[in-house]
Design an enzyme around this catalytic site. Structure first.
Site, short mmCIF file in Angstrom:
data_model
loop_
_atom_site.label_atom_id
_atom_site.label_comp_id
_atom_site.label_asym_id
_atom_site.label_seq_id
_atom_site.Cartn_x
_atom_site.Cartn_y
_atom_site.Cartn_z
N ASP A 58 -10.36 5.23 -12.59
CA ASP A 58 -11.66 5.82 -12.91
C ASP A 58 -12.69 5.36 -11.88
O ASP A 58 -12.35 5.23 -10.71
CB ASP A 58 -12.06 5.41 -14.34
CG ASP A 58 -12.88 6.46 -15.05
OD1 ASP A 58 -13.97 6.78 -14.56
OD2 ASP A 58 -12.45 6.97 -16.10
N HIS A 86 -18.84 5.64 -16.02
CA HIS A 86 -17.74 6.35 -16.68
C HIS A 86 -16.52 5.45 -16.86
O HIS A 86 -15.90 5.41 -17.93
CB HIS A 86 -17.38 7.58 -15.85
CG HIS A 86 -16.46 8.55 -16.50
ND1 HIS A 86 -15.08 8.40 -16.48
CD2 HIS A 86 -16.69 9.68 -17.20
CE1 HIS A 86 -14.52 9.41 -17.12
NE2 HIS A 86 -15.48 10.20 -17.57
N SER A 146 -12.42 12.82 -21.48
CA SER A 146 -12.17 11.51 -20.88
C SER A 146 -12.17 10.44 -21.97
O SER A 146 -11.35 9.52 -21.97
CB SER A 146 -13.23 11.19 -19.84
OG SER A 146 -13.14 12.03 -18.73
#
Length: 759
Positions: free
Chosen positions: A140, A213, A544
C-alpha cells in the site's frame, strides 16, 4: 480537580436522585430520550433556548426534568419520558426528533462486534500462541509507525521464520519497527524511472506513510487494541484490527503523487513472498487484462504456490456491471458492505421539512437562525458549476449562505473547501443517480451534510422553486444498531466477471463503508492541503477497507488452521457467508434499493465465527490452476508467463473452466442444453452425512446434483459430486438468474451461490 467540575458533577447526581424520587404513573416505563430541536424555530416569546426546551417538555409531562441541554454537539436536550410522552413530544413545534438513548459499547472499529468477534467468542481465536505468529503483508502507501495501532506491548519474540527487515529512508529508521510492525520496505524505482526523483516535500522516500491509506488498511487488518479511539469524537470507543495479535509487514509501492507503478508493485510482492508473509493484503485494483499480462495476477500466483492467501479489493467502480477487478481465481476478491453504525445529521428547510443525512463535522455550529440557501448550479457561470469545482462559484452569490453541491467529479471534502473559500457557511452534499442512497461521511472543513438521491431531488426542487429558500444543518453524533445492515455498497464493483465469465466474482463482501482505523500524521482527515488538523484515526470507505477486513480474518483462520491452503481458507469464508437478514429477506443493494445478487455480493457477507468450522471445504492445488489456464486455451508460453512454470496441456484431456473446484458456480449460457460441472469437497469437520438442497429462482433453470448425499467417515476424506444445469435457451440475451447449492449435516451449512447468464 476544578471546582466547576465538582459543582457540575454534584448537580448531575442531584438531578439523578431527584428523578429517582419522581412519581411515575403506574404501568408507565420511563426511558432516556435525546430530543433534537430546531433552535432557529424558537418562538420570540422565549429569551433563551433552555426556557423553550423546558416549556416544550412541560407540555407533555409535569414531572420530567431536563438532564442536559446541548448547545454545540447538537441543539436540544435529554430527559426521561414514557413512550407515550415521547410520542406526544414529537408533535410539538420545533421538535426534530425524539430518539431513545443508545447503549454504547467500547468498539470504535465496530466491525469486530458486527462480525461477532467480541469477548464472548474470544476462545475461537486465542490471542496468544499461533495467532501472534501469523504475518500479514500489506502492499500500500506505507505506515505511520508511531500509531498506537502498531504497539507491540505484550508481544513475544518475532517468529523465527521471518526473513524481512526494516529499511531506512526519509524520517524512517530501523528502530521504528518492533515486535508488532516487524517489517517495512519501500519500492520507488519504477515510479522514479517514469517521474524522476520523489519530491520529498510532498512525500516520504521511505516506508513512512504520507497518504494515510496504507496505515488505515494495515490497522484495519491487524491493528493492536487502542482504547479511546475516535475521529473528532465520532465513533468513540476501542479500536482493534480483525487479527489484533498478528504481525504486520508493510511494503510501500504506492505514492501519493502518481499511484502505483507496476514494477514497484511486483517488486513488493516478490519481497513479501521472500520475507515469508502468510497473508498478502493488496488494496490495489488491477486492469482487466488476461492473466498472463496482469502483474498482480502473476505475482499472486507465485504467492499462492507458497501458501500465501492474497486478498484484493473488487474495486470502487460500482454500481454498474462488468467492472470488477482482481478476478484471478487464485485471488480472494472482496466487495464492500455497510455496518450497523451511522453518523446522522438533518437538513432543515425553511418550509418546515426535514431530511436525514450524515455528517462528521465538528466545529463551530451554524448560527441559530435559518440561513439563505442556494444551489451551486445557480451560483456559477460554469456548465459544471453544480459540482462546486474550484473557481466555478461566484462569491457574491454564495457568501453567507448554505450551498447545495452535487456529488461527483472532484473529492467530496474538496467541494466544501471550495464553498468555504468563497464565503459559504455550510454545504449540502447531494447524491446523484450514480450514488443512490449510499451515504459516505467526511470530516468537512465547514458544517456539511450528505443526503441521498431521493432527498437530494426534493431539496433541489425546493431551492430552485422557492423565491427565498433557507436552510440549516444539524449533526446528531454517532448511532449504532442501524438496520438493515449490511447492505451492498453502491461503490462496490460488480460482476459478471469480465475476464472469465465462468468464475463468479466478487467472492464475498465485508465491511467497507465509513470504517474508522489508524491514520497518518502527515495529512488531515480530508487529505486536503488546507486541512491542518492531525488525527490519530480517520473514517474511510471503499473496497480497500473491506479487503483489509478479509485479510485480517484470513489471518485468524490461518492461526487456527495453519495447514490450510489459501483456497481452503477462502472456501471457509465463502461457504459460511450469509446473504439474508435475520428475518430471511435478501440483502439490499443500496444503489438500486432492491435485493442484491451474487454479482453484487458473491457468496454473501463474511461470517468469521462460522468460517472457523465450515464442515467441508473446496480445495485447490497449483496443478488445478494450471489446468484452468489450459481450459482458457492458453499457449505454453502464456502459461509460463502467468505461472513461471513450464507446463504443457495434455491434448488428450478435456479441460473445463467450469470444473475448477471453486466454491461458487457461474454458468455462461450459449445455447440450450445441459451444463455439467464437477466439484470435490474435503471434510474438515469429521464424520458426517451431508444432504444437498438446491434452489433456483426461475423454472428456466433446473439444477440437479448427483449424488444427493455425501457420507464422510473421517477428517480430510474427499468426495466428489456433479451438478447439471438444464437451461432454457429462449431467455433473452443479457438476462440473469440466480440460485444456490447447499450441503448440510444438520450442524454445518456449506453454501455455494449460483449465477446463470444468457450471453
Amino acid at each position: 480537580m476544578s471546582s466547576s467540575f465538582l459543582i457540575s458533577t454534584a448537580s448531575f447526581f442531584i438531578v439523578l436522585l431527584y428523578l429517582g424520587s419522581c412519581h411515575v404513573p403506574s404501568g408507565a416505563q420511563q426511558a432516556t430520550y435525546i430530543i433534537h430541536m430546531a433552535k432557529s424555530q424558537m418562538p420570540s416569546s422565549f429569551d433563551h433556548h433552555s426556557l423553550w426546551y423546558h416549556s416544550s417538555l412541560r407540555s407533555v409531562s409535569e414531572s420530567a426534568e431536563l438532564l442536559y441541554t446541548y448547545n454545540n454537539a447538537i441543539h436540544g436536550f435529554s430527559t426521561r419520558l414514557t413512550p407515550e410522552e415521547a410520542d406526544s413530544l414529537m408533535t410539538q413545534p420545533g421538535v426534530i426528533s425524539v430518539l431513545p438513548e443508545q447503549r454504547y459499547e467500547l468498539h470504535t472499529t465496530r466491525t469486530p462486534l458486527f462480525l461477532g468477534l467480541d469477548l464472548h467468542n474470544g476462545y475461537l481465536f486465542p490471542e496468544t500462541g499461533p495467532s501472534s505468529d501469523v504475518v500479514i503483508g500489506v502492499i500500500d502507501t506505507g505506515v505511520w509507525p508511531e500509531s498506537k495501532s502498531f504497539s507491540d506491548e505484550g508481544y513475544g519474540p518475532i517468529p523465527s521464520t521471518w526473513k524481512g527487515k526494516c529499511e531506512v529512508g526519509t524520517n524512517f529508521t530501523a528502530s521504528l519497527c518492533n515486535r508488532k510492525l516487524i517489517g517495512a520496505r519501500f519500492f520507488a524505482r519504477g515510479y522514479e524511472a517514469k517521474k524522476g526523483p520523489i519530491d520529498e516535500t510532498k512525500e516520504f522516500r521511505s516506508p513512512r506513510d504520507y497518504n494515510g491509506h496504507g496505515t488505515h488498511t494495515a490497522s484495519t487488518a491487524a491493528g493492536s487494541v487502542v482504547e479511546g479511539a475516535s475521529l473528532l469524537g465520532f465513533a468513540n470507543g476501542t479500536a482493534r484490527g480483525m487479527a489484533p495479535r498478528a504481525r504486520v509487514a508493510v511494503y510501500k509501492a504506492c505514492w501519493s503523487i502518481d499511484g502505483c507503478a507496476g514494477a514497484d508493485v511486483l517488486a513488493a510482492m516478490d519481497k513479501a513472498i521472500d520475507d515469508n508473509v502468510n497473508i498478502l493484503s493488496m488494496s490495489i485494483g488491477d486492469l482487466m487484462l488476461d492473466y498472463y499480462r496482469n502483474d498482480i495476477a502473476i505475482g499472486a500466483f507465485a504467492a499462492m504456490e507458497r501458501g500465501i492467501l492474497v486478498s484484493c479489493p473488487a474495486g470502487n467502480s460500482g454500481p454498474s456491471s462488468y467492472n470488477i477487478s482482481n478476478v484471478a481465481p487464485w485471488i480472494t476478491t472482496v466487495g464492500a458492505g455497510t455496518i450497523d453504525r451511522n453518523f446522522p445529521a438533518i437538513v432543515i428547510l425553511g418550509n418546515g421539512k426535514n431530511y436525514s443525512g450524515v455528517s462528521l463535522f465538528r466545529g463551530d455550529a451554524l448560527p441559530a437562525e435559518l440561513l439563505p440557501f442556494v444551489y451551486a448550479g445557480n451560483a456559477s457561470n460554469a456548465t459544471n458549476g453544480n459540482f462546486c469545482l474550484s473557481g466555478t462559484l461566484i462569491p457574491e452569490k454564495v457568501k453567507g449562505k448554505i450551498v447545495m453541491c452535487d456529488r461527483g467529479v472532484n473529492f467530496r471534502a474538496q467541494k466544501g473547501e471550495v464553498v468555504k473559500a468563497v464565503g459559504g457557511l455550510g454545504m449540502i452534499l447531494a447524491n446523484t443517480a450514480v450514488n443512490g442512497e449510499e451515504l459516505l461521511v467526511d470530516a468537512h472543513l465547514l458544517p456539511a451534510t450528505a443526503v441521498g438521491e431521493k432527498a437530494s431531488e426534493i431539496i433541489q426542487h425546493y431551492v430552485m422553486t422557492n423565491p427565498n429558500p433557507t436552510a440549516s444543518l444539524l449533526a446528531q453524533g454517532t448511532v449504532v444498531n442501524v438496520q438493515p445492515s449490511p447492505v451492498v455498497a453502491a461503490l462496490s464493483s460488480r460482476g459478471p466477471n469480465p475476464t472469465t465469465p465462468d468464475i463468479l466474482k466478487p467472492d464475498l463482501i465485508a465491511p467497507g463503508v465509513n470504517i474508522l482505523a489508524a491514520w497518518t500524521g502527515a495529512k488531515g482527515p480530508t487529505e486536503l492541503v488546507s486541512d491542518t488538523r492531525r488525527m490519530e484515526f480517520n473514517i474511510m470507505s471503499g473496497t480497500s477497507t473491506s479487503c483489509a477486513h478479509v485479510s485480517g480474518l484470513a489471518a485468524l483462520l490461518k492461526s487456527v488452521h495453519p495447514k490450510w491452503s489459501p483456497a481452503a481458507i477462502r472456501s471457509a469464508l465463502m461457504t459460511t457467508a450469509y446473504n439474508t437478514y435475520k428475518d430471511g429477506k435478501p440483502f439490499i443493494d443500496i444503489a438500486k434499493g432492491k435485493p442484491s445478487t451474487p454479482f453484487d455480493h458473491g457468496a454473501g457477507h463474511v461470517s468469521p465465527t462460522t468460517a472457523i468450522n465450515p464442515g467441508l471445504i473446496y480445495d485447490l492445488t497449483t496443478v488445478d490452476y494450471l489446468d484452468f489456464l489450459c481450459a482458457l486455451n492458453y499457449t505454453s508460453s502464456q502459461i509460463k508467463r502467468a505461472s513461471r512454470r513450464n507446463y504443457t496441456c495434455d491434448p488428450s484431456k478435456t479441460y473445463s473452466v467450469g470444473n475448477l473446484n471453486y466454491p461458487s458456480f457461474a454458468v455462461n449460457v450459449q445455447g440450450s442444453g445441459a451444463y455439467k460441472y464437477m466439484r470435490t469437497v474435503t471434510s474438515v469437520g469429521g464424520a458426517g452425512s451431508y444432504s444437498v438442497k438446491v434452489s433456483s429462482e426461475t423454472t428456466a433453470v433446473k439444477i440437479s446434483v448427483v449424488p444427493e448425499v455425501l457420507n464422510f467417515k473421517e477428517v480430510n476424506e474427499k468426495k466428489s459430486y456433479s451438478v447439471t444445469f438444464n437451461v432454457d435457451s429462449t431467455r433473452a440475451s443479457g438476462s440473469n438468474s440466480f440460485g444456490s447449492i447447499k450441503w448440510s449435516d444438520g450442524k454445518h451449512v456449506v453454501a455455494s451461490p449460483v449465477a446463470i447468464s444468457w450471453a
